[in-house]
Design a protein around this motif. Structure first.
Motif, PDB file in Angstrom:
ATOM      1  N   LEU A 109      12.663 -91.548 -50.537  1.00 28.77           N
ATOM      2  CA  LEU A 109      13.608 -91.660 -51.655  1.00 28.77           C
ATOM      3  C   LEU A 109      12.896 -91.493 -52.987  1.00 28.77           C
ATOM      4  O   LEU A 109      13.349 -90.732 -53.863  1.00 28.77           O
ATOM      5  CB  LEU A 109      14.317 -93.018 -51.606  1.00 28.77           C
ATOM      6  CG  LEU A 109      15.256 -93.320 -52.785  1.00 28.77           C
ATOM      7  CD1 LEU A 109      16.377 -92.293 -52.864  1.00 28.77           C
ATOM      8  CD2 LEU A 109      15.822 -94.742 -52.663  1.00 28.77           C
ATOM      9  N   THR A 110      11.773 -92.188 -53.168  1.00 33.05           N
ATOM     10  CA  THR A 110      11.044 -92.088 -54.432  1.00 33.05           C
ATOM     11  C   THR A 110      10.425 -90.698 -54.595  1.00 33.05           C
ATOM     12  O   THR A 110      10.300 -90.205 -55.721  1.00 33.05           O
ATOM     13  CB  THR A 110       9.948 -93.161 -54.517  1.00 33.05           C
ATOM     14  OG1 THR A 110       9.122 -93.105 -53.334  1.00 33.05           O
ATOM     15  CG2 THR A 110      10.561 -94.541 -54.625  1.00 33.05           C
ATOM     16  N   ALA A 111      10.053 -90.066 -53.489  1.00 34.59           N
ATOM     17  CA  ALA A 111       9.533 -88.698 -53.561  1.00 34.59           C
ATOM     18  C   ALA A 111      10.621 -87.746 -54.051  1.00 34.59           C
ATOM     19  O   ALA A 111      10.366 -86.846 -54.865  1.00 34.59           O
ATOM     20  CB  ALA A 111       9.006 -88.252 -52.203  1.00 34.59           C
ATOM     21  N   GLN A 152      13.124 -79.773 -46.564  1.00 27.33           N
ATOM     22  CA  GLN A 152      13.153 -81.186 -46.197  1.00 27.33           C
ATOM     23  C   GLN A 152      14.522 -81.584 -45.647  1.00 27.33           C
ATOM     24  O   GLN A 152      14.622 -82.344 -44.674  1.00 27.33           O
ATOM     25  CB  GLN A 152      12.809 -82.042 -47.424  1.00 27.33           C
ATOM     26  CG  GLN A 152      12.942 -83.529 -47.237  1.00 27.33           C
ATOM     27  CD  GLN A 152      11.807 -84.137 -46.432  1.00 27.33           C
ATOM     28  OE1 GLN A 152      10.692 -83.661 -46.472  1.00 27.33           O
ATOM     29  NE2 GLN A 152      12.108 -85.196 -45.689  1.00 27.33           N
ATOM     30  N   VAL A 153      15.579 -81.069 -46.261  1.00 26.36           N
ATOM     31  CA  VAL A 153      16.939 -81.470 -45.903  1.00 26.36           C
ATOM     32  C   VAL A 153      17.443 -80.752 -44.661  1.00 26.36           C
ATOM     33  O   VAL A 153      18.059 -81.362 -43.778  1.00 26.36           O
ATOM     34  CB  VAL A 153      17.896 -81.219 -47.089  1.00 26.36           C
ATOM     35  CG1 VAL A 153      19.346 -81.477 -46.678  1.00 26.36           C
ATOM     36  CG2 VAL A 153      17.521 -82.106 -48.275  1.00 26.36           C
ATOM     37  N   TYR A 154      17.188 -79.458 -44.560  1.00 21.04           N
ATOM     38  CA  TYR A 154      17.838 -78.641 -43.533  1.00 21.04           C
ATOM     39  C   TYR A 154      16.939 -78.254 -42.359  1.00 21.04           C
ATOM     40  O   TYR A 154      17.398 -77.586 -41.436  1.00 21.04           O
ATOM     41  CB  TYR A 154      18.397 -77.369 -44.170  1.00 21.04           C
ATOM     42  CG  TYR A 154      19.517 -77.643 -45.144  1.00 21.04           C
ATOM     43  CD1 TYR A 154      20.797 -77.983 -44.695  1.00 21.04           C
ATOM     44  CD2 TYR A 154      19.302 -77.601 -46.515  1.00 21.04           C
ATOM     45  CE1 TYR A 154      21.823 -78.248 -45.579  1.00 21.04           C
ATOM     46  CE2 TYR A 154      20.329 -77.871 -47.419  1.00 21.04           C
ATOM     47  CZ  TYR A 154      21.586 -78.188 -46.939  1.00 21.04           C
ATOM     48  OH  TYR A 154      22.589 -78.457 -47.826  1.00 21.04           O
ATOM     49  N   ARG A 158       9.116 -82.154 -42.632  1.00 18.79           N
ATOM     50  CA  ARG A 158       9.113 -83.325 -43.517  1.00 18.79           C
ATOM     51  C   ARG A 158       7.888 -83.254 -44.436  1.00 18.79           C
ATOM     52  O   ARG A 158       6.880 -83.941 -44.221  1.00 18.79           O
ATOM     53  CB  ARG A 158       9.104 -84.601 -42.674  1.00 18.79           C
ATOM     54  CG  ARG A 158      10.296 -84.731 -41.741  1.00 18.79           C
ATOM     55  CD  ARG A 158      11.586 -84.930 -42.548  1.00 18.79           C
ATOM     56  NE  ARG A 158      12.759 -85.129 -41.701  1.00 18.79           N
ATOM     57  CZ  ARG A 158      13.670 -84.215 -41.462  1.00 18.79           C
ATOM     58  NH1 ARG A 158      13.537 -83.000 -41.991  1.00 18.79           N
ATOM     59  NH2 ARG A 158      14.727 -84.470 -40.703  1.00 18.79           N
ATOM     60  N   ILE A 159       7.965 -82.413 -45.442  1.00 14.41           N
ATOM     61  CA  ILE A 159       6.777 -82.125 -46.247  1.00 14.41           C
ATOM     62  C   ILE A 159       6.906 -82.523 -47.710  1.00 14.41           C
ATOM     63  O   ILE A 159       5.919 -82.444 -48.454  1.00 14.41           O
ATOM     64  CB  ILE A 159       6.411 -80.631 -46.170  1.00 14.41           C
ATOM     65  CG1 ILE A 159       7.595 -79.771 -46.628  1.00 14.41           C
ATOM     66  CG2 ILE A 159       5.972 -80.250 -44.760  1.00 14.41           C
ATOM     67  CD1 ILE A 159       7.280 -78.287 -46.664  1.00 14.41           C
ATOM     68  N   PHE A 166       0.143 -84.394 -52.984  1.00 13.46           N
ATOM     69  CA  PHE A 166      -0.868 -83.406 -53.369  1.00 13.46           C
ATOM     70  C   PHE A 166      -0.871 -83.206 -54.892  1.00 13.46           C
ATOM     71  O   PHE A 166      -1.939 -83.145 -55.509  1.00 13.46           O
ATOM     72  CB  PHE A 166      -0.612 -82.068 -52.676  1.00 13.46           C
ATOM     73  CG  PHE A 166      -1.632 -81.015 -53.031  1.00 13.46           C
ATOM     74  CD1 PHE A 166      -2.844 -80.964 -52.373  1.00 13.46           C
ATOM     75  CD2 PHE A 166      -1.372 -80.086 -54.025  1.00 13.46           C
ATOM     76  CE1 PHE A 166      -3.795 -80.003 -52.706  1.00 13.46           C
ATOM     77  CE2 PHE A 166      -2.309 -79.124 -54.367  1.00 13.46           C
ATOM     78  CZ  PHE A 166      -3.522 -79.087 -53.696  1.00 13.46           C
ATOM     79  N   ILE A 167       0.314 -83.094 -55.486  1.00 10.79           N
ATOM     80  CA  ILE A 167       0.405 -82.932 -56.940  1.00 10.79           C
ATOM     81  C   ILE A 167      -0.228 -84.141 -57.637  1.00 10.79           C
ATOM     82  O   ILE A 167      -0.940 -84.000 -58.641  1.00 10.79           O
ATOM     83  CB  ILE A 167       1.865 -82.749 -57.379  1.00 10.79           C
ATOM     84  CG1 ILE A 167       2.418 -81.423 -56.840  1.00 10.79           C
ATOM     85  CG2 ILE A 167       1.985 -82.778 -58.905  1.00 10.79           C
ATOM     86  CD1 ILE A 167       3.899 -81.211 -57.107  1.00 10.79           C
TER      87      ILE A 167
END
Length: 233
Positions: A109-111, A152-154, A158-159, A166-167
């Motif tokens: 969620l926070t991501a 991520q959604v479809y 899960r990255i 990484f950022i």
């Protein structure tokens, strides 16, 4: 009950968190001078300049433009504001954003919130960007994060959390390196630390402020790792 003492460390999620940071650190250092990291270096420069802009606005100044250059340099044109707060905000601000991204990566969620806020910030900067490199960088990262979000959604990929992590790691490492490169190893007389030393009445040179800011930036990185483990405990 918050597990500040990190009892029973380390669980699976904590191991993944630390391992990912370690792998990212090694990969970043190994690929430091390659073109693969150039977009991420430039986005770190953008966050550095954006931190100057935020400090300017918070101290009632006016931001006239932000520019990011291909040589990994940047300029934020400001008018007014409290200059002695605006100057250190670049180096320390980029370290702070690195910590924010690292902590945001501990939860999906926070991501998502971090990615969404970053996209909104990039859209806003499009209107104050002073060169096409920064505009292209903003558009490129908006598209990049949008693609990661869709995957991520479809899909089962899960990255998103790992991209945000990484950022964060890249931003934290680059800010420490940037301080060292600009203020300690090859004193750039136009650096924020040199300007701050001229402005500040205390007896400290640009190198001295570089060391202080570098230590603070490193503490941000260590603090983000500790808090990340606490969150995941």
């Amino acid at each position: 009950m918050v597990n500040w003492e990190l009892k029973d460390c380390c669980k699976h999620d904590q191991v993944v968190f630390l391992t990912s940071i370690g792998v990212y650190t090694v990969a970043i250092l190994a690929l430091w001078r390659t073109v693969l990291l150039t977009p991420f270096k430039l986005i770190t420069v953008f966050l550095h300049e954006a931190s100057h802009a935020i400090a300017c606005k918070l101290t009632c100044g006016q931001v006239e433009g932000i520019q990011v250059n291909a040589d990994e340099g940047g300029v934020t044109q400001t008018r007014g504001g409290i200059y002695w707060l605006i100057l250190p905000a670049g180096y320390l601000g980029s370290s702070f954003w690195g910590m924010v991204f690292i902590l945001a990566s501990t939860n999906l969620l926070t991501a998502r919130i971090a990615a969404g806020c970053f996209i909104v910030a990039l859209l806003i900067v499009l209107f104050v960007a002073k060169n096409w490199l920064l505009r292209g960088l903003c558009i490129g990262f908006i598209v990049f994060l949008a693609i990661i979000w869709v995957l991520q959604v479809y899909t089962k990929a899960r990255i998103l959390r790992f991209v945000i992590l990484f950022i964060g790691v890249m931003n934290s490492l680059f800010s420490v390196y940037d301080i060292y490169d600009d203020t300690i190893s090859r004193r750039v007389h136009s650096s924020d630390a040199e300007k701050f030393a001229e402005l500040c009445p205390c007896p400290c040179t640009g190198v001295g402020w570089g060391v202080i800011w570098g230590l603070i930036s490193f503490m941000f990185l260590c603090g983000s790792m500790y808090l990340g483990l606490v969150i995941l405990s």
